[in-house]
Structure formats: C-alpha cells, structure tokens
Design an enzyme around this catalytic site. Sequence first.
Site, PDB file in Angstrom:
ATOM      1  N   CYS A   1      95.349  30.005  62.657  1.00 21.68           N
ATOM      2  CA  CYS A   1      94.574  28.871  62.132  1.00 21.68           C
ATOM      3  C   CYS A   1      93.064  29.129  62.159  1.00 21.68           C
ATOM      4  CB  CYS A   1      94.910  27.605  62.916  1.00 21.68           C
ATOM      5  SG  CYS A   1      96.638  27.099  62.734  1.00 21.68           S
TER       6      CYS A   1
ATOM      7  N   GLU B   1     109.304  38.765  40.440  1.00 19.29           N
ATOM      8  CA  GLU B   1     109.699  37.513  41.078  1.00 19.29           C
ATOM      9  C   GLU B   1     111.177  37.501  41.441  1.00 19.29           C
ATOM     10  OE1 GLU B   1     107.830  35.453  42.324  1.00 19.29           O
ATOM     11  OE2 GLU B   1     105.924  35.949  41.386  1.00 19.29           O
TER      12      GLU B   1
ATOM     13  N   CYS C   1      93.567  20.617  56.933  1.00 25.14           N
ATOM     14  CA  CYS C   1      94.940  20.737  57.437  1.00 25.14           C
ATOM     15  C   CYS C   1      95.199  19.718  58.540  1.00 25.14           C
ATOM     16  CB  CYS C   1      95.192  22.150  57.963  1.00 25.14           C
ATOM     17  SG  CYS C   1      96.873  22.394  58.582  1.00 25.14           S
TER      18      CYS C   1
ATOM     19  N   TYR D   1     111.647  27.851  41.093  1.00 24.21           N
ATOM     20  CA  TYR D   1     110.551  28.672  41.626  1.00 24.21           C
ATOM     21  C   TYR D   1     110.128  29.760  40.637  1.00 24.21           C
ATOM     22  CZ  TYR D   1     108.057  32.443  43.611  1.00 24.21           C
ATOM     23  OH  TYR D   1     107.122  33.426  43.757  1.00 24.21           O
TER      24      TYR D   1
ATOM     25  N   TYR E   1     121.679  41.181  47.227  1.00 21.80           N
ATOM     26  CA  TYR E   1     121.876  40.094  46.263  1.00 21.80           C
ATOM     27  C   TYR E   1     122.010  40.653  44.856  1.00 21.80           C
ATOM     28  CZ  TYR E   1     120.704  36.586  49.817  1.00 21.80           C
ATOM     29  OH  TYR E   1     120.690  35.784  50.926  1.00 21.80           O
TER      30      TYR E   1
ATOM     31  N   CYS F   1      99.222  31.547  57.529  1.00 17.44           N
ATOM     32  CA  CYS F   1     100.026  30.384  57.926  1.00 17.44           C
ATOM     33  C   CYS F   1     101.476  30.821  58.137  1.00 17.44           C
ATOM     34  CB  CYS F   1      99.924  29.310  56.842  1.00 17.44           C
ATOM     35  SG  CYS F   1     100.432  27.666  57.361  1.00 17.44           S
TER      36      CYS F   1
ATOM     37  N   ASP G   1     108.148  27.912  46.978  1.00 12.20           N
ATOM     38  CA  ASP G   1     109.049  28.777  47.748  1.00 12.20           C
ATOM     39  C   ASP G   1     108.902  28.434  49.228  1.00 12.20           C
ATOM     40  OD1 ASP G   1     106.577  29.739  48.396  1.00 12.20           O
ATOM     41  OD2 ASP G   1     107.192  31.827  48.402  1.00 12.20           O
TER      42      ASP G   1
ATOM     43  N   GLN H   1     113.964  36.048  48.365  1.00  8.86           N
ATOM     44  CA  GLN H   1     114.556  36.272  49.696  1.00  8.86           C
ATOM     45  C   GLN H   1     114.405  37.711  50.175  1.00  8.86           C
ATOM     46  OE1 GLN H   1     116.624  33.387  51.452  1.00  8.86           O
ATOM     47  NE2 GLN H   1     114.726  32.908  50.385  1.00  8.86           N
ATOM     48  N   THR H   2     113.394  38.392  49.673  1.00 10.76           N
ATOM     49  CA  THR H   2     113.238  39.820  49.977  1.00 10.76           C
ATOM     50  C   THR H   2     111.770  40.124  50.270  1.00 10.76           C
ATOM     51  OG1 THR H   2     115.015  40.212  48.392  1.00 10.76           O
ATOM     52  CG2 THR H   2     113.798  42.136  49.156  1.00 10.76           C
TER      53      THR H   2
END
Length: 351
Positions: free
Chosen positions: A201, A39, A210, A122, A84, A194, A140, A44-45
């Site tokens: 869809c 995690e 939805c 998260y 990071y 999505c 997220d 961001q990866t």
Amino acid sequence: MNYKYKKQFRQNLVEWFQNEKRDLPWRKTSDPYKIWVSEVMLQQTRVDTVIPYYNRFLEKYPTLESLAFAPQEELLKMWEGLGYYSRARNLQAGVKEVVEKYNSKVPDNRHDISKLKGVGPYTAGAVLSIAYKKAEHAVDGNVMRVLSRVLHITDDIALPKTRKVFEEAVEMLIDHEQPGDFNQGLMDLGAMICTPTSPKCLLCPVRDYCIAFHEGDADKLPIKTKKTNTKKQHYNVYVAINQNNQYLLEKRPSEGLLADMWQFPMIETKDDINSEEQFSTLYGCKIEKVLENNLLNFKHIFSHLTWEMECSLVKVEQITKEPCNSRFFSKEEIKQIPMPVPMQKILNVLN
DNA sequence: TACGCGTGGTT
DNA sequence: TAACCAAGCGT
C-alpha cells in the site's frame, strides 16, 4: 465517490501504468487478433508462463487466416503444457468465424465479439478497450481485488452475480480517453502492488482514494468463500512397446478432461479389477513380457482431481485390430503428438 | 448457479 | 505440505 476523486483516481492510475507498466510482448501491438490471443492465453494463467507460448504461437500463426486453417493436432501441440486445452479449440473456432462471417475483421462491439467461442465478458472488454480504445469494462480477478479494496466492496467474489457489481464500478470510474490503459492499469496494479497477500500500500498510486487502506483492512479483502475439493483417481499406466519398438498411444475423447490429447493407455484401478487383463482386452494386444514394473510412480495434481499413476513398461504383441482411437507410434513420431504434462513426465523417463 | 477444466508458483 | 492462487469460459 465524487467527481473530483474519480478524476484523480483515474489520472493517478493511468499515469502510474504508463510509467511503471511491464514490458510484455502483447503490449508492442494493437492488432486485435494478437491482443485476443494473449487474453485467451492469460485466462487463469501466469504472465511468465504465457510469454514463450505467445511468441511461438504468433510466429506460427501470425494472422487470423493462418490460425483458422491450422490442423487441430498442430494447434494442440502449440498449446501443449499451457493447460485448459479447450481454449485452443474455442479460439480457433472463434477465429474461423471472424474470417468467414466478419471478413477477417475482429468485431469492435461487445454484442458481436461476445458471440465468438471462448470470448466471455472479460476477454470481450479487454480486446475492445485495448485494441479498439472502447470504454468497456474488463473485470478479472485483479480488478475485483483492487476495486474491492478501493471501494470497500464486501460482496463474495466467488459468486457469479458479484461480477456485475464490479462491472458497474468500472463503468463509473473508467477513463474514456484511455480505457485500455485504465483497464490494464487496474490489472498491473493488482499484479504488482495490490497483491492478494501483503499488498504494498505504501507504493500504491491510488492509496489516497482507497477505503480499505484508510480502514486498514486491505488484507481482509476481497471476500471469497468458495473452497476446493479434489478427488483421487488411481491408474495403472502401460507403456507398451511392440516388436518394431513402437509405443502404443490413444487419443482421449473430444470432450472433457484433456480433450483430444494423446496418452499412454491407462486403466483405472478399482477393487477386483485385473488391469493387465483389462489392458489386453481393451487394446487388443497380448502382454508378452513385463520389462519393468516400477517404471515410474507419481502423482499429478489437477485443479479438481489427482491422478495417482503406476507405470509399467511392457512388451506386447498385437493380436486383434487396434481400437480406432489408438495406434503405435515410433519415438520420432511421438514428438509431433500433443500430450499433456503427466504423459510428458512418463516420456522423460524413456530417454 | 455450480462445477469442470491444467499447470506451475507461492505461502 | 496442503491449500490457495493466476489477465475466465462453457455448460
């Protein structure tokens, strides 16, 4: 959303996930430590980027203890290229705390796990729901995109306070029997169906529930206002070789950009600055000869700034003592040292 | 709260 | 090509 719809939504989502989920290395374990590592790497990866790092990392550090006592230099080398880098240091700090304070058992409640370094809302929810089957939200970017469309939530997801809206939405919908599959289902749906642009869809297992699909504006959601502005910095970089064919490297400060990573000496070029003189003064060495003035010129784009690099190859003689954060390394030694991608680019032309 | 923090892929 | 995006967190 009424009770019947909620129930069908989670059934369809969880069933879809169990049939269509991607085969990923961290889905072969329920070890909270390994889930935690995955995690943090995934923050961001992209998944494809993380996979080889995850496998190497857990081969090197298979247990909490092995990571807790790893040398920082070695740890950063394992993280090299992933970006990071404070994630690596925070992860190790968190792991150390688990070893010392929690008898090497990752906490199984949000209160305690959230106190660990690098574990935000998260990551806490992801570890708790996936490893411990706790019905906790893990919101997220994927989850916000999916639920903004399903529930037609138009709050600006660039605003921090908006996350709470989605956490409450997850709490309303989550499957208490299989919370890990539910949370990962939302994320895999966001990654595979999505998607940010051109959502598929017609293949979506929950399109019946939805609102955006029925309204026909799925591609207009989520609302996100924030824009990026990147600054430019121009540097002269010195690849300095001494009489023993060793290269001068310096360690960056332990806070801020690329913290604790190593680099070739670089002087930011501003007006009226003689960078060769600056270099000589700062690093206590005399430039005997400029071997190559255009060794390499390139741009490196970070998320928030751009480095424009002009690299020279110079022969130097050590005059005074080196500053404490820099020293000469042989080419073999350099292989053991963590360096960020822009420096790797320079290393590549030295071969 | 807003911004700093990497890198590589996609449009 | 520049902008945007991707399983966020710390300060």
